[in-house]
Scaffold this active site. Sequence first.
Site: not given
Ligand code: GCO
Ligand code: MG
Length: 414
Positions: A147, A159, A222, A224, A248, A274, A295, A351, A414
């Site tokens: 990634r 991030y 990602d 996010h 992602e 997630e 995921r 992951e 975020w």
């Molecule tokens: C990932 C995630 C994490 C989250 C985290 C928040 O893809 O692994 O986005 O890094 O940011 O789990 O607590």
């Molecule tokens: Mg993620």
Amino acid sequence: MKITEVRVIVTCPGRNYVCVKIMTDEGLYGVGDATLNGRELAVAAALQEHIAPLLIGRDPERIEDIWQSLFRGSYWRGGPIQMTAIAGVDMALWDIKGKQAGLPLYQLLGGKTREGALCYTHAGGRDAIEVEDNVRKSLERGFEVIRAQVAVPKAIGTYGTGGAAEAASASWAGATAEGVGDGGPMPYVEANWEPREYLKIVPKLFAHLRSTLGEDVELLHDVHERLNPIEAARLARELEPYHLFFLEDPLRPEHKESFRMVRNASTTPIAMGELFHTKYDCLPLFTEQLIDFIRCDLTHIGGVTEATKIAALAEPFQIKTAWHGPGDIAPMAHSANVHVDVSIPNFGIQEMVFFPDIVQEVLPGAPVYREGRLWPNEAPGLGCDINEEAAAKYPYQRNYLPVCRRADGAVHDW
Ligand code: GCO
Ligand code: MG
């Protein structure tokens, strides 16, 4: 067999973990993960005050019945706190069942469909060259899928740009890459993040990586949950020439219908989940085939019981799994991930993070990494444990997830 005690152990070996230990009258016990990053004590209280009293005296062999009674019996359904608490219990009960049978969990789930679980690691950096460097380091460690995240121009502390170290530790996005400080008792602020800058830089990153690394390495990215539908559609389309393994979490979890726009715009494979909490969150994306990888986080969807159902629901829609595997869920959850991975037919990828030694001392038994794959523990159950004495040395420390703000100061996701 009867449950005699439910211990909730909160520990901070570098970051906070909420662990569940279920004791029985036959001396067998099971362990599970109930960590919800940034809201740990809310889950610990749900377990201690509301769930533990319901479990004392119950037969731990009745996993499905206990799951249903916690999910439906509370009347108020779902949500991160309840589903994380249920996950801790669920994992511990599967662990007990495995120990009772003398079999690793994957055997109880139908046995192996594959040997190891293909996994991905994280590579971040301040610019494309630094990301490329970090991708190369991961390739040297045997990873086949990586990634890639790059700092966004003008933003502070993007991030994901700290890469694998950031993912495993308590330091927040960009903190390691840009020296802007760690997470802590108040949220770290990622500032000046603008979608316009982000949408310009990410396709450039992948153009660079493909031109320098070629087509053989599998790459992913990602988002996010930061983009709106038309932005996500544009990004998916512009990344098409670089053949991502998947894109992602492109959109916020609330608007499932928005995925249609991304889907119609491009052939970039899409992963999501997630921030989902139940199979009901997944269903609309499955039935319209709007994603390619689901995921979810086993610790936030009620554990192994719900994960195997989600995987089974995904299978006829040709959707594969890619369970969430960050450093902020405990090794028990990573172990559960891999036991499910190696026993279902529609596994996609896993992951992973490398846990620091201090975590392995407190919570031994995480899956082992070798040659681009994770290998399940062969010990009965999850193959994990909680070293309570070591855990007590590292008391809970309040720690928040970061927040993200736009250039004008407004809050963004975020
Ligand atoms: C990932 C995630 C994490 C989250 C985290 C928040 O893809 O692994 O986005 O890094 O940011 O789990 O607590
Ligand atoms: Mg993620």
